[in-house]
Design an enzyme around this catalytic site. Structure first.
Site, short mmCIF file in Angstrom:
data_model
loop_
_atom_site.label_atom_id
_atom_site.label_comp_id
_atom_site.label_asym_id
_atom_site.label_seq_id
_atom_site.Cartn_x
_atom_site.Cartn_y
_atom_site.Cartn_z
N ARG A 51 0.59 -0.56 -0.32
CA ARG A 51 0.32 0.08 -0.05
C ARG A 51 0.59 0.90 -0.52
NH1 ARG A 51 -1.12 1.66 4.54
NH2 ARG A 51 -2.35 -0.52 5.73
N TYR A 59 -17.01 18.90 -14.16
CA TYR A 59 -16.78 16.88 -13.89
C TYR A 59 -18.57 16.70 -12.94
CZ TYR A 59 -16.58 11.83 -13.67
OH TYR A 59 -16.30 10.64 -14.10
N ASP A 79 -7.70 20.14 -12.82
CA ASP A 79 -8.22 19.01 -13.09
C ASP A 79 -7.45 19.50 -15.19
OD1 ASP A 79 -8.77 16.89 -14.41
OD2 ASP A 79 -10.87 16.65 -13.24
N LYS A 129 -8.41 8.33 -18.30
CA LYS A 129 -8.80 8.71 -19.79
C LYS A 129 -7.56 8.53 -20.52
CE LYS A 129 -12.82 9.77 -17.42
NZ LYS A 129 -12.94 10.96 -17.02
C1 PLP Z 1 -13.79 11.30 -15.74
C2 PLP Z 1 -13.34 12.16 -15.01
C3 PLP Z 1 -12.88 12.34 -14.41
C4 PLP Z 1 -12.73 11.10 -12.14
O1 PLP Z 1 -11.86 10.28 -12.89
P1 PLP Z 1 -11.88 8.84 -12.88
O2 PLP Z 1 -11.62 7.44 -13.19
O3 PLP Z 1 -13.57 8.24 -13.16
O4 PLP Z 1 -12.65 8.27 -11.39
C5 PLP Z 1 -12.68 13.64 -12.93
N1 PLP Z 1 -12.02 15.04 -13.47
C6 PLP Z 1 -12.25 14.51 -14.91
C7 PLP Z 1 -12.63 15.59 -15.86
C8 PLP Z 1 -12.86 13.30 -15.49
O5 PLP Z 1 -13.27 13.34 -16.89
#
Ligand code: PLP
Length: 384
Positions: free
Chosen positions: A51, A103, A175, A200
């Site tokens: 961990r 998001y 982000d 993504k």
């Molecule tokens: C998908 C997404 C998230 C969350 O990520 P996960 O891997 O699904 O937990 C956060 N910010 C943006 C802009 C996203 O597209």
């Protein structure tokens, strides 16, 4: 390797990666282990329990730091786990200024989880960063921005946000999921923490859920690493390996996402049944100049509305596409199509959704890297 010396296309393939010391394997092994043998208590090779540390994860963390021009990377089990770790830097009574176009999962964790712990979130329009100033008070600790935004592809000026954050002694979190490190490096513009849903573009093949944080400040890294280990939302080594493999082709994939995105944005704009098209590469996009300043390309995320603006008309298009699969998520090699009003943003009451600019017929595309002629043909037959 000396990260400063090499360009991004080289760093994506080599940064953080060394041949495996025991075998010389060029690709980092998947260290599928939960613990590490010690010669005597405390006499170990830097790894005690998985961990806390895992060699596959260490390599990925170093690679992520290098490609975001940061000093430190930390990996998490998902993008939301990374968001959760950042929010845990806050204390009851603290306030955060958050971009209002963000998001849905981030909105949900702030309003439904962290608000219960006495943290206050102000959701504001950041398309003009100066708007932030009027919401800063002596309890404000953090600015949270996402750019480009989802699904309206608005652009926030990271440098202008960073200037306010420095002046007021706040942390700026960006982000960077939509742009990926190939198109934008928020730390270079003064952000303190960069967040990725590596699910993504970084993973890029729709086969892994993963999150990451990158930063420069050592004490911030120590606090976040403490949270990573204490709360334990760490990714498994196989998932780290998938992201590590994904990022080796990020530049090649992103170039094609950008090319295909531009062609489709222009095609949609010329279509007689299509209304407004949202894509930050258009010269008349309200913040195009800022996009040009802070991004190296405009990506493959596009939204558009139909002139026949209703849910049924949008559904008819969604039903007919064959290459664009109807699905949530984005950033994979395959093209996806989605309907924010009934999918990602379905929980927002209609009036508020419309007021936020999310029309009934709004359709979002994550343009993949298939052959562009086939993608345009698919949209042509679907829109009619
Ligand atoms: C998908 C997404 C998230 C969350 O990520 P996960 O891997 O699904 O937990 C956060 N910010 C943006 C802009 C996203 O597209």
């Amino acid at each position: 390797m000396d990260n400063k010396k090499y360009k991004l296309g080289t760093k994506l393939i080599h940064a953080g990666v060394e041949p495996d010391p025991t075998t010389g394997a060029i690709m980092t092994p998947i260290y599928q282990t939960s613990t590490y043998v010690q010669a005597a208590p405390g006499d170990h090779k830097g790894y005690e329990y998985a961990r806390t540390q895992n060699p596959t994860r260490t390599v990925l963390q170093n690679a992520l730091a290098a490609i975001e021009n940061g000093k430190y990377g930390l990996c998490f089990g998902s993008g939301m786990a990374a968001t959760d770790a950042v929010a845990k830097l806050l204390m009851p009574g603290d306030e955060v200024i958050v971009a209002n176009d963000l998001y849905g999962g981030t909105y949900r964790i702030f309003t439904k989880v962290f608000a219960c712990y006495g943290i206050k979130f102000h959701f504001i329009d950041m398309s003009n960063a100066e708007n932030i100033r009027q919401h800063v008070n002596d309890k404000t600790k953090m600015i949270w921005a996402e750019t480009p935004t989802n699904p309206l592809l608005n652009i926030i000026d990271i440098e202008a946000c960073a200037k306010i954050a420095k002046e007021k002694n706040l942390l700026l979190v960006v982000d960077n999921t939509f742009a990926s490190p190939y198109l934008q490096n928020p730390l270079d513009w003064g952000a303190d923490i960069v967040l990725h849903s590596a699910t993504k573009y970084l993973g890029g093949h729709s086969d892994v859920v993963h999150g990451a944080l990158i930063m420069n400040d050592q004490s911030l890294e120590e606090r976040l690493r403490f949270i990573q280990n204490s709360c334990g939302a760490v990714p498994g080594p196989h998932d780290c390996w998938l992201v590590l493999r994904g990022i080796k082709t990020l530049h090649v994939r992103m170039d094609r996402h950008c090319q295909n995105g531009e062609a489709i944005a222009n095609y949609l704009r010329s279509h007689e049944k299509v209304g407004k098209v949202y894509w930050c590469g258009f010269e008349d996009h309200p913040n195009h100049a800022i996009a040009k300043k802070q991004m190296r390309g405009f990506g493959g995320m596009i939204s558009f509305v139909l002139k026949d603006d209703n849910i049924e008309a949008a559904n008819a298009v969604l039903k007919k596409t064959k290459l664009f699969s109807l699905a949530e998520s984005l950033g994979g090699v395959e093209s996806l199509i989605g309907h924010p009003a009934t999918m990602t943003h379905g929980s927002i009451p209609r009036e508020q959704r419309i007021a936020n600019g999310l029309a009934d017929s709004l359709i979002r595309l994550s343009v993949g890297i298939e052959d562009i002629d086939d993608l345009i043909e698919d949209l042509k037959q679907a829109i009619g």
